[in-house]
Write a protein that holds these residues in place. Structure first.
Motif, PDB file in Angstrom:
ATOM      1  N   LEU A 280      35.201 111.885  83.193  1.00 57.10           N
ATOM      2  CA  LEU A 280      34.008 111.541  83.964  1.00 57.10           C
ATOM      3  C   LEU A 280      33.031 110.713  83.135  1.00 57.10           C
ATOM      4  O   LEU A 280      32.505 109.698  83.605  1.00 57.10           O
ATOM      5  CB  LEU A 280      33.322 112.817  84.468  1.00 57.10           C
ATOM      6  N   GLU A 281      32.787 111.144  81.883  1.00 55.26           N
ATOM      7  CA  GLU A 281      31.791 110.462  81.065  1.00 55.26           C
ATOM      8  C   GLU A 281      32.262 109.097  80.570  1.00 55.26           C
ATOM      9  O   GLU A 281      31.451 108.169  80.463  1.00 55.26           O
ATOM     10  CB  GLU A 281      31.392 111.337  79.877  1.00 55.26           C
TER      11      GLU A 281
ATOM     12  N   PHE B 141      31.765 107.510  85.195  1.00 55.71           N
ATOM     13  CA  PHE B 141      30.322 107.267  85.196  1.00 55.71           C
ATOM     14  C   PHE B 141      29.940 105.857  84.735  1.00 55.71           C
ATOM     15  O   PHE B 141      29.024 105.254  85.311  1.00 55.71           O
ATOM     16  CB  PHE B 141      29.598 108.314  84.342  1.00 55.71           C
TER      17      PHE B 141
ATOM     18  N   HIS C 283      29.320 103.013  87.339  1.00 53.73           N
ATOM     19  CA  HIS C 283      28.306 103.192  88.379  1.00 53.73           C
ATOM     20  C   HIS C 283      26.901 103.036  87.817  1.00 53.73           C
ATOM     21  O   HIS C 283      26.654 103.266  86.630  1.00 53.73           O
ATOM     22  CB  HIS C 283      28.467 104.573  89.021  1.00 53.73           C
TER      23      HIS C 283
ATOM     24  N   VAL D 181      24.407 108.215  89.130  1.00 52.04           N
ATOM     25  CA  VAL D 181      25.228 109.404  89.364  1.00 52.04           C
ATOM     26  C   VAL D 181      24.348 110.447  90.038  1.00 52.04           C
ATOM     27  O   VAL D 181      23.329 110.863  89.482  1.00 52.04           O
ATOM     28  CB  VAL D 181      25.787 109.963  88.036  1.00 52.04           C
TER      29      VAL D 181
ATOM     30  N   ASP E 150      24.413 114.177  91.330  1.00 45.73           N
ATOM     31  CA  ASP E 150      25.191 115.410  91.201  1.00 45.73           C
ATOM     32  C   ASP E 150      24.528 116.499  92.036  1.00 45.73           C
ATOM     33  O   ASP E 150      23.405 116.929  91.743  1.00 45.73           O
ATOM     34  CB  ASP E 150      25.251 115.820  89.723  1.00 45.73           C
TER      35      ASP E 150
ATOM     36  N   SER F  66      26.073 117.043  83.220  1.00 45.90           N
ATOM     37  CA  SER F  66      26.467 115.793  83.875  1.00 45.90           C
ATOM     38  C   SER F  66      25.370 114.744  83.759  1.00 45.90           C
ATOM     39  O   SER F  66      25.656 113.545  83.680  1.00 45.90           O
ATOM     40  CB  SER F  66      26.788 116.046  85.347  1.00 45.90           C
TER      41      SER F  66
ATOM     42  N   ALA G 144      25.799 111.099  82.256  1.00 49.60           N
ATOM     43  CA  ALA G 144      25.429 109.880  82.977  1.00 49.60           C
ATOM     44  C   ALA G 144      24.558 108.993  82.099  1.00 49.60           C
ATOM     45  O   ALA G 144      24.754 107.769  82.045  1.00 49.60           O
ATOM     46  CB  ALA G 144      24.703 110.244  84.269  1.00 49.60           C
TER      47      ALA G 144
ATOM     48  N   GLY H  45      21.028 109.326  86.030  1.00 51.39           N
ATOM     49  CA  GLY H  45      21.480 110.579  86.628  1.00 51.39           C
ATOM     50  C   GLY H  45      20.384 111.248  87.431  1.00 51.39           C
ATOM     51  O   GLY H  45      19.241 111.353  86.986  1.00 51.39           O
TER      52      GLY H  45
ATOM     53  N   SER I 240      19.947 114.823  89.953  1.00 49.43           N
ATOM     54  CA  SER I 240      20.633 116.039  90.349  1.00 49.43           C
ATOM     55  C   SER I 240      19.660 116.948  91.082  1.00 49.43           C
ATOM     56  O   SER I 240      18.556 116.536  91.446  1.00 49.43           O
ATOM     57  CB  SER I 240      21.219 116.735  89.106  1.00 49.43           C
TER      58      SER I 240
END
Length: 251
Positions: free
Chosen positions: A43-44, A48, A51, A54, A56, A108, A112, A119, A121
């Motif tokens: 993912l990292e 990610f 994009h 991110v 979450d 996360s 990001a 990021g 969230s």
């Protein structure tokens, strides 16, 4: 992604049954490590970086009821931090956090940031449930984020264009803002989620159903603030979090 840590989701747990890994504490991961660590690394380093943003979506865990709250982590890059807070506020969530988790953050949001993305969230539910209110809140947040980013011109998940309300920023930074059980017992709350409380105010009662001759124990808040989360299950073991109080902040 409907789910990032599929083994954990299918087991209805925070941690993967394959290796006990909590994905949101596993970044940056390891390409030769356990399944959760390998997933975090992918993912990292692969997903990610492709994009700009991110988003979450969290759901408060299975043991706690949580106020709907947006979150960003502090970014050393002033412009990226400003944009992150701007996107967080655009979600229209009633409350928001700016977390200081550091450059090596295992979340996360830290991943990001290291991947060059912004990021965002938050907590959009709790208790392992989906309700009409939580799904409506989540759909509106997604619509608002996509409109803010220019992905869509108008909401696509919700039928109305209800304007976003101001987000009230909160701080949760001290152990004393939580109440934790010290032994096996049964907790009865005296306040509701979202209530404003004062230090010394009654938070609830602790019952010992194995020693019925004992009176219930009054539990009080150590700090003032807004009740951010509460334990959903009445029965508790030593170490379980019963309640958390967040401090309103300016900004």
């Amino acid at each position: 992604l409907p789910m990032a840590n599929t083994p954990a989701v299918m087991a209805a747990k925070r941690c993967s049954p394959l290796d006990g890994g909590n994905l949101n504490r596993a970044f940056p991961g390891d390409p030769t490590g356990t399944p959760t660590s390998r997933l975090a690394h992918f993912l990292e380093t692969e997903l990610f970086p492709r994009h700009d943003v991110v988003f979450d979506i969290h759901s408060g865990g299975t043991s706690m009821e949580h106020l709907p709250t947006a979150l960003v982590e502090r970014n050393a890059d002033a412009e990226r931090h400003r944009r992150g807070v701007e996107l967080m506020r655009a979600l229209g969530m009633p409350f928001g956090f700016v977390a200081d988790n550091g450059q090596a953050s295992p979340t996360s949001m830290g991943a990001a940031r290291r991947a060059g993305a912004i990021g965002v969230s938050g907590e959009f539910g709790g208790g392992g449930t989906a309700t009409v209110d939580s799904m409506t809140l989540t759909a509106r947040a997604l619509d608002r984020l996509m409109v803010e980013l220019g992905v869509v011109a108008a909401p696509v998940l919700t039928s109305d264009a209800e304007p976003a309300k101001p987000t009230r920023l909160l701080s949760l930074s001290r152990h004393s803002q939580g109440i934790y059980s010290t032994r096996r017992g049964w907790f009865e709350p005296a306040v509701r989620l979202g209530d404003s409380v004062s230090a010394g105010q009654l938070a609830g009662w602790y019952h010992d159903l194995e020693r019925l001759e004992l009176a219930e124990e009054a539990i009080r808040f150590s700090e003032s603030g807004i009740v951010l989360s509460r334990r959903l299950h009445t029965m508790c073991e030593a170490g379980d979090c019963l309640m958390q109080v967040a401090e309103p902040v300016e900004g």
